[in-house]
Design a protein around this motif. Sequence first.
Motif, mmCIF file in Angstrom:
data_model
loop_
_atom_site.group_PDB
_atom_site.id
_atom_site.type_symbol
_atom_site.label_atom_id
_atom_site.label_comp_id
_atom_site.label_asym_id
_atom_site.label_seq_id
_atom_site.Cartn_x
_atom_site.Cartn_y
_atom_site.Cartn_z
ATOM 1 N N LEU A 1 0.842 -1.186 0.000
ATOM 2 C CA LEU A 1 0.000 0.000 0.000
ATOM 3 C C LEU A 1 0.881 1.241 0.000
ATOM 4 O O LEU A 1 1.972 1.243 0.589
ATOM 5 C CB LEU A 1 -0.928 0.030 1.221
ATOM 6 N N SER A 2 0.383 2.293 -0.659
ATOM 7 C CA SER A 2 1.181 3.504 -0.783
ATOM 8 C C SER A 2 0.273 4.725 -0.820
ATOM 9 O O SER A 2 -0.864 4.653 -1.300
ATOM 10 C CB SER A 2 2.020 3.451 -2.063
ATOM 11 N N GLU A 3 0.803 5.856 -0.330
ATOM 12 C CA GLU A 3 0.038 7.104 -0.380
ATOM 13 C C GLU A 3 -0.224 7.534 -1.821
ATOM 14 O O GLU A 3 -1.184 8.251 -2.099
ATOM 15 C CB GLU A 3 0.793 8.215 0.351
ATOM 16 N N SER A 4 0.589 7.052 -2.767
ATOM 17 C CA SER A 4 0.424 7.455 -4.166
ATOM 18 C C SER A 4 -0.789 6.796 -4.811
ATOM 19 O O SER A 4 -1.279 7.273 -5.837
ATOM 20 C CB SER A 4 1.683 7.099 -4.967
ATOM 21 N N GLU A 5 -1.265 5.716 -4.223
ATOM 22 C CA GLU A 5 -2.449 5.027 -4.735
ATOM 23 C C GLU A 5 -3.265 4.559 -3.528
ATOM 24 O O GLU A 5 -3.165 3.400 -3.114
ATOM 25 C CB GLU A 5 -2.048 3.838 -5.614
ATOM 26 N N PRO A 6 -4.058 5.450 -2.943
ATOM 27 C CA PRO A 6 -4.768 5.127 -1.707
ATOM 28 C C PRO A 6 -5.617 3.863 -1.833
ATOM 29 O O PRO A 6 -6.315 3.670 -2.837
ATOM 30 C CB PRO A 6 -5.652 6.359 -1.480
ATOM 31 N N SER A 7 -5.524 3.018 -0.822
ATOM 32 C CA SER A 7 -6.243 1.746 -0.841
ATOM 33 C C SER A 7 -6.353 1.225 0.581
ATOM 34 O O SER A 7 -5.755 1.776 1.506
ATOM 35 C CB SER A 7 -5.512 0.725 -1.726
ATOM 36 N N PHE A 8 -7.127 0.163 0.744
ATOM 37 C CA PHE A 8 -7.266 -0.429 2.072
ATOM 38 C C PHE A 8 -7.210 -1.944 1.981
ATOM 39 O O PHE A 8 -7.416 -2.537 0.922
ATOM 40 C CB PHE A 8 -8.560 0.012 2.768
ATOM 41 N N VAL A 9 -6.932 -2.560 3.117
ATOM 42 C CA VAL A 9 -7.008 -4.011 3.277
ATOM 43 C C VAL A 9 -7.788 -4.284 4.559
ATOM 44 O O VAL A 9 -7.526 -3.673 5.596
ATOM 45 C CB VAL A 9 -5.605 -4.658 3.358
ATOM 46 N N ASP A 10 -8.756 -5.195 4.491
ATOM 47 C CA ASP A 10 -9.514 -5.613 5.669
ATOM 48 C C ASP A 10 -8.966 -6.928 6.185
ATOM 49 O O ASP A 10 -8.553 -7.793 5.401
ATOM 50 C CB ASP A 10 -10.999 -5.775 5.334
ATOM 51 N N MET A 11 -8.987 -7.079 7.523
ATOM 52 C CA MET A 11 -8.426 -8.265 8.142
ATOM 53 C C MET A 11 -9.515 -9.303 8.407
ATOM 54 O O MET A 11 -10.434 -9.045 9.199
ATOM 55 C CB MET A 11 -7.750 -7.901 9.480
ATOM 56 N N PRO A 12 -9.455 -10.475 7.776
ATOM 57 C CA PRO A 12 -10.423 -11.524 8.102
ATOM 58 C C PRO A 12 -10.194 -12.032 9.529
ATOM 59 O O PRO A 12 -9.062 -11.988 10.040
ATOM 60 C CB PRO A 12 -10.113 -12.632 7.079
ATOM 61 N N ILE A 13 -11.242 -12.514 10.166
ATOM 62 C CA ILE A 13 -11.055 -13.097 11.485
ATOM 63 C C ILE A 13 -10.237 -14.379 11.366
ATOM 64 O O ILE A 13 -10.243 -15.041 10.339
ATOM 65 C CB ILE A 13 -12.393 -13.366 12.204
ATOM 66 N N TRP A 14 -9.479 -14.686 12.430
ATOM 67 C CA TRP A 14 -8.599 -15.856 12.506
ATOM 68 C C TRP A 14 -7.410 -15.762 11.556
ATOM 69 O O TRP A 14 -6.757 -16.757 11.278
ATOM 70 C CB TRP A 14 -9.362 -17.158 12.277
ATOM 71 N N TYR A 15 -7.111 -14.548 11.063
ATOM 72 C CA TYR A 15 -5.891 -14.320 10.290
ATOM 73 C C TYR A 15 -4.976 -13.420 11.111
ATOM 74 O O TYR A 15 -5.330 -12.273 11.419
ATOM 75 C CB TYR A 15 -6.194 -13.618 8.964
ATOM 76 N N THR A 16 -3.795 -13.928 11.489
ATOM 77 C CA THR A 16 -2.838 -13.056 12.147
ATOM 78 C C THR A 16 -2.266 -12.100 11.104
ATOM 79 O O THR A 16 -2.063 -12.480 9.950
ATOM 80 C CB THR A 16 -1.730 -13.856 12.855
ATOM 81 N N HIS A 17 -2.026 -10.847 11.501
ATOM 82 C CA HIS A 17 -1.660 -9.831 10.517
ATOM 83 C C HIS A 17 -0.694 -8.814 11.103
ATOM 84 O O HIS A 17 -0.625 -8.626 12.329
ATOM 85 C CB HIS A 17 -2.908 -9.114 9.994
ATOM 86 N N ASN A 18 0.039 -8.169 10.224
ATOM 87 C CA ASN A 18 0.924 -7.090 10.653
ATOM 88 C C ASN A 18 1.072 -6.081 9.534
ATOM 89 O O ASN A 18 0.633 -6.307 8.401
ATOM 90 C CB ASN A 18 2.286 -7.625 11.111
ATOM 91 N N ILE A 19 1.678 -4.959 9.850
ATOM 92 C CA ILE A 19 1.957 -3.918 8.860
ATOM 93 C C ILE A 19 3.367 -3.407 9.101
ATOM 94 O O ILE A 19 3.760 -3.153 10.245
ATOM 95 C CB ILE A 19 0.920 -2.781 8.906
ATOM 96 N N THR A 20 4.153 -3.291 8.012
ATOM 97 C CA THR A 20 5.551 -2.878 8.093
ATOM 98 C C THR A 20 5.763 -1.624 7.261
ATOM 99 O O THR A 20 5.284 -1.537 6.126
ATOM 100 C CB THR A 20 6.477 -3.997 7.567
ATOM 101 N N ASN A 21 6.489 -0.667 7.822
ATOM 102 C CA ASN A 21 6.874 0.531 7.071
ATOM 103 C C ASN A 21 8.003 0.143 6.123
ATOM 104 O O ASN A 21 9.126 -0.127 6.547
ATOM 105 C CB ASN A 21 7.332 1.628 8.032
ATOM 106 N N THR A 22 7.711 0.115 4.839
ATOM 107 C CA THR A 22 8.710 -0.260 3.834
ATOM 108 C C THR A 22 9.221 0.948 3.053
ATOM 109 O O THR A 22 9.993 0.793 2.104
ATOM 110 C CB THR A 22 8.101 -1.278 2.838
ATOM 111 N N GLY A 23 8.782 2.144 3.433
ATOM 112 C CA GLY A 23 9.171 3.351 2.708
ATOM 113 C C GLY A 23 10.379 4.042 3.305
ATOM 114 O O GLY A 23 11.047 3.535 4.209
ATOM 115 N N GLN A 24 10.621 5.251 2.819
ATOM 116 C CA GLN A 24 11.778 6.038 3.249
ATOM 117 C C GLN A 24 11.394 7.145 4.220
ATOM 118 O O GLN A 24 12.234 7.966 4.583
ATOM 119 C CB GLN A 24 12.460 6.659 2.009
ATOM 120 N N SER A 25 10.131 7.154 4.635
ATOM 121 C CA SER A 25 9.676 8.198 5.551
ATOM 122 C C SER A 25 8.719 7.593 6.563
ATOM 123 O O SER A 25 8.442 6.389 6.554
ATOM 124 C CB SER A 25 8.966 9.310 4.762
ATOM 125 N N GLU A 26 8.223 8.415 7.445
ATOM 126 C CA GLU A 26 7.261 7.960 8.443
ATOM 127 C C GLU A 26 5.992 7.435 7.766
ATOM 128 O O GLU A 26 5.538 7.980 6.754
ATOM 129 C CB GLU A 26 6.905 9.135 9.359
#
Length: 373
Positions: free
Chosen positions: A325-350
């Motif tokens: 996901l990127s600010e240049s193409e706004p989008s979302f992801v929904d978390m299904p139940i019973w799915y462990t999930h995380n989010i990682t900053n892969t960019g060069q800024s906050e």
Amino acid sequence: MIRIGITGQSGFIGTHLANTIYLYKDKYQLVEFDDSYFQNEELLKNFVTQCDVIVHLAALNRHSEPGEILKTNISLVEQLISALEGTNSKPHIIFSSSTQEERDNAYGSSKKKGRSLFENWADRNKAAFTGLIIPNVFGPFGVPFHNSFISTFAYQLTHKQEPKIEIDAEVGLIFVNELLKQILNIIDKGGSGKNSVRLEETSKYKVSDILLMMNSFKKEYLEQGIIPVLDTEFKINLFNTFRSYIDLNNHFPFKYKLNKDERGTFVEIVKLHTGGQVSYSTTNQGITRGNHFHTRKIERFAVIKGEAEIAMRKINTKEVFKFKLSESEPSFVDMPIWYTHNITNTGQSELITVFWINEIYDEKDSDTFYEQV
């Protein structure tokens, strides 16, 4: 520590029960079971000797030959009883029967007979037995065209197929989590003697009414990304069941409409017909947040600044789904139940992420269980 064995552990209810037991490692210990134990007398005997409680779910419920259903299910009960008596084991047996007992069919007959056999075993051995008469069970990850018409409808609607109603009957239902809560309550209380417990349905709907609700989920959620009206516990449970059949790789990330003018940009993050809580986080470069899952909550992640990778994995499986996901193409992801999930900053800024969840956070009932993706 209560040692619990589940025959039919790999089935729909068995998988949910095993997963729930794993959440309470300080209270329960799961004694692993494999269907092959019924083909090996010594393995079955070894299994029963390890258990304080056995929840007997293993059964054949569909076959082209009705006589095979009756033969198989009675045989499974008799083999289990033989292993119990052969080792002088007396765990509390909890037997999954069905309201089908009241109907003149092979499955119902096999359940009624099986319950009777266990009652006789309990009498002979002065052991504890609880026979559960259960209404129609539905929930996430059921096998389409097998476990429930709800599983079939959900699969069809999320895979561009058209559901058909065979008989528009009024059906009494219980959500799988509601069933598990009652089973665990019975386990916690312990057992003595023989008991039959008729579990009440928690909802009752015509098949056509359920399909109408699920069609609205398809139109609003699947096609437009709108969280539908979820004003009852049943609708939340039905929605979470529906979501579990979505092909994640072909649905997420769901693209937002990016509105731009001389002032900057504007993005509508969450459109909903229900309540909940919206939060945001900042994440430093290279940092990962999350690594947890929920069993009932509906959650949406939307990146509004920076770049991120969201990873998720259904617990007790190995496949990891990853979405960029990127600010240049706004989008979302929904978390299904019973799915462990995380989010990682892969960019060069906050990284700035907005989170929506359908209920206000309650520290005493957070429905948040930690597990690495």
